[in-house]
Design an enzyme around this catalytic site. Structure first.
Site, short mmCIF file in Angstrom:
data_model
loop_
_atom_site.label_atom_id
_atom_site.label_comp_id
_atom_site.label_asym_id
_atom_site.label_seq_id
_atom_site.Cartn_x
_atom_site.Cartn_y
_atom_site.Cartn_z
N THR A 5 0.81 -1.28 0.01
CA THR A 5 0.00 -0.01 0.02
C THR A 5 0.67 1.33 0.08
OG1 THR A 5 -1.54 -1.18 1.42
CG2 THR A 5 -1.97 1.24 1.15
N HIS A 49 0.69 7.05 -13.98
CA HIS A 49 -0.05 5.87 -13.64
C HIS A 49 -1.32 5.95 -14.27
CE1 HIS A 49 3.20 5.31 -10.74
NE2 HIS A 49 2.65 3.96 -10.61
N LYS A 92 -5.59 5.88 -10.04
CA LYS A 92 -4.65 5.88 -8.99
C LYS A 92 -4.97 6.99 -8.01
CE LYS A 92 0.18 5.65 -7.37
NZ LYS A 92 -0.17 4.63 -6.35
N1 LIG Z 1 4.27 -1.52 -3.82
C1 LIG Z 1 4.01 -1.95 -4.89
O1 LIG Z 1 4.46 -2.50 -5.85
C2 LIG Z 1 2.59 -1.69 -5.48
C3 LIG Z 1 1.66 -0.97 -4.70
N2 LIG Z 1 0.29 -0.63 -5.18
C4 LIG Z 1 -0.60 0.15 -4.15
O2 LIG Z 1 -1.40 -0.92 -3.65
C5 LIG Z 1 -2.38 -0.24 -3.14
C6 LIG Z 1 -3.69 -0.94 -3.75
O3 LIG Z 1 -3.59 -0.88 -5.19
P1 LIG Z 1 -4.80 -1.30 -6.33
O4 LIG Z 1 -4.77 -2.88 -6.17
O5 LIG Z 1 -4.61 -0.61 -7.94
O6 LIG Z 1 -6.13 -0.67 -5.77
P2 LIG Z 1 -7.54 -1.14 -5.81
O7 LIG Z 1 -8.40 0.06 -5.46
O8 LIG Z 1 -7.94 -1.75 -6.88
O9 LIG Z 1 -7.82 -2.11 -4.52
C7 LIG Z 1 -7.62 -1.99 -3.17
C8 LIG Z 1 -8.32 -3.03 -2.51
O10 LIG Z 1 -8.35 -3.06 -1.12
C9 LIG Z 1 -9.63 -2.96 -0.58
N3 LIG Z 1 -9.93 -2.37 0.80
C10 LIG Z 1 -9.90 -1.21 1.03
N4 LIG Z 1 -10.06 -0.72 2.56
C11 LIG Z 1 -10.09 -2.16 3.11
C12 LIG Z 1 -10.26 -2.49 4.30
N5 LIG Z 1 -10.48 -1.79 5.21
N6 LIG Z 1 -9.94 -4.03 4.26
C13 LIG Z 1 -10.04 -4.87 3.36
N7 LIG Z 1 -9.84 -4.33 2.18
C14 LIG Z 1 -9.90 -3.08 2.05
C15 LIG Z 1 -10.39 -2.18 -1.73
O11 LIG Z 1 -11.89 -2.46 -1.42
P3 LIG Z 1 -12.94 -1.21 -1.54
O12 LIG Z 1 -12.91 -0.93 -2.97
O13 LIG Z 1 -14.14 -1.41 -1.13
O14 LIG Z 1 -12.07 -0.05 -0.99
C16 LIG Z 1 -9.97 -2.87 -3.02
O15 LIG Z 1 -10.53 -4.08 -3.20
C17 LIG Z 1 -2.62 1.19 -3.73
O16 LIG Z 1 -2.03 1.92 -2.45
C18 LIG Z 1 -1.26 1.07 -4.73
O17 LIG Z 1 -0.74 2.32 -4.85
C19 LIG Z 1 0.03 -0.95 -6.32
C20 LIG Z 1 0.65 -1.84 -7.16
C21 LIG Z 1 2.08 -2.15 -6.71
O1 LIG Z 2 -1.20 2.13 -7.71
C1 LIG Z 2 -0.42 1.65 -8.69
O2 LIG Z 2 -0.88 1.21 -9.76
C2 LIG Z 2 0.97 1.50 -8.22
N1 LIG Z 2 1.50 1.93 -7.22
C3 LIG Z 2 2.95 1.79 -6.90
C4 LIG Z 2 3.27 3.29 -6.47
O3 LIG Z 2 2.57 3.97 -5.96
O4 LIG Z 2 4.33 3.40 -7.05
C5 LIG Z 2 3.52 0.93 -7.58
C6 LIG Z 2 3.30 0.77 -9.16
O5 LIG Z 2 3.85 1.97 -9.69
C7 LIG Z 2 1.77 0.84 -9.26
#
Ligand SMILES: NC(=O)C1=CN([C@@H]2O[C@H](COP(=O)(O)OP(=O)(O)OC[C@H]3O[C@@H](n4cnc5c(N)ncnc54)[C@H](OP(=O)(O)O)[C@@H]3O)[C@@H](O)[C@H]2O)C=CC1
Ligand SMILES: O=C(O)C1=N[C@H](C(=O)O)C[C@H](O)C1
Length: 268
Positions: free
Chosen positions: A98, A154, A158
């Site tokens: 996250t 992105h 996002k």
């Molecule tokens: N570090 C890395 O390599 C990467 C990091 N990320 C990060 O990961 C995070 C998620 O990205 P992404 O999958 O695109 O986002 P999405 O919004 O597609 O997915 C997030 C999920 O988490 C759920 N969620 C929110 N609150 C809760 C809770 N309290 N309990 C359980 N589930 C919950 C959401 O549900 P709801 O829709 O109901 O809110 C949703 O299903 C972002 O912060 C992103 O920047 C993404 C890709 C790579």
């Molecule tokens: O939210 C995304 O999609 C991603 N989040 C991460 C970030 O905040 O850097 C990693 C990746 O770039 C995808």
């Protein structure tokens, strides 16, 4: 290793529930969405366009943790902080993807890491973590006379900016220069800004379409420019990195670790 996925309905959650059955040594034991989510009770594979996996979506993090060795969490800051506290209580490892976490939320996670193993990274891919090593070396070699600017793009859904990766790369520039990023970052220039402040590390965030994630660190000198870039083409790179991080937590002492630690790039 028994894994819990937080946010299985999300873009990354789906990648994880798809990648886990294909990975030796791990199995999915619980999939946690927020209370009231329409997905509760549904199969966490079938509900999100995959093969059924027999693991129903739940909102009960406590009972999910009681049968788990590690949690992989790509959700939202408030959820991640709550999960960090629960993992600390049950001594379950927590892999955090996250981004967009505020300083006080990062402090709570650091506190949780006194009780259990936490791996947190703004980017779980090998490519970006290697890029950070290269960026640190470039920043050290070039010095602050070369202006550092970080540009990221992105997808339009996002919600946080700059991206976690951009901040990770900014930290790498700051480390190479031996300075504190917080004291030297320039975000979102607009209007009559005046000339660029010497030593600033600039950030620019673009959003649109379905871009998975693109980052460029520009070192701009007088009469020449170096650009170091990474382009993510498939979210599978983040999912595979996060699963590798979960496996890596086995037998580790409590503490806050990075993906560079997992990949053996710390001190490279
Ligand atoms: N570090 C890395 O390599 C990467 C990091 N990320 C990060 O990961 C995070 C998620 O990205 P992404 O999958 O695109 O986002 P999405 O919004 O597609 O997915 C997030 C999920 O988490 C759920 N969620 C929110 N609150 C809760 C809770 N309290 N309990 C359980 N589930 C919950 C959401 O549900 P709801 O829709 O109901 O809110 C949703 O299903 C972002 O912060 C992103 O920047 C993404 C890709 C790579
Ligand atoms: O939210 C995304 O999609 C991603 N989040 C991460 C970030 O905040 O850097 C990693 C990746 O770039 C995808």
């Amino acid at each position: 290793m028994r894994l819990v996925v937080v946010g299985p309905a999300g873009r990354m959650g789906c990648m994880l529930t798809r990648a886990i059955p294909d990975t030796l040594g791990v199995r999915l034991v619980a999939a946690v969405e927020r209370e009231g989510s329409p997905a509760i009770g549904a199969d966490s594979g079938a509900a999100f366009g995959q093969a059924p996996n027999g693991v129903p979506v739940t909102s009960d993090i406590e009972s999910a943790l009681s049968q788990a060795d590690a949690v992989i969490d790509f959700s939202a800051p408030a959820a991640t902080v709550a999960v960090a506290k629960a993992c600390a209580k049950k001594r379950v490892a927590h892999v955090i993807g996250t981004t967009g976490l505020a300083p006080e939320e990062l402090a709570t996670i650091a506190e949780a890491a006194r009780e259990t193993v936490v791996v947190r990274s703004g980017n779980m891919s090998l490519g970006v973590n290697l890029l950070a090593v290269l960026v640190e070396k470039a920043a050290k070699a070039l010095g602050p006379g070369w202006d550092a600017e970080i540009v990221e793009m992105h997808h339009k859904m996002k919600v946080d900016a700059p991206s976690g990766t951009a901040l990770l790369l900014g930290e790498a520039v700051a480390k190479g220069r031996g300075i504190d990023l917080a004291e030297h970052s320039a975000r979102g220039r607009d209007g009559l800004t005046g000339p660029r402040k010497a030593g600033d590390i600039g950030f620019a965030a673009l959003r649109g379409g379905s871009v998975v994630g693109e980052h460029t660190v520009i070192f701009a000198g007088m009469g020449e420019r170096i650009e170091l870039s990474h382009r993510a083409e498939d979210r599978g790179i983040f999912a595979r990195g996060a699963i590798a991080a979960a496996l890596w937590t086995r037998e580790k002492a409590p503490g806050l670790y990075s993906m560079a630690d997992v990949l053996g790039l710390s001190g490279a």
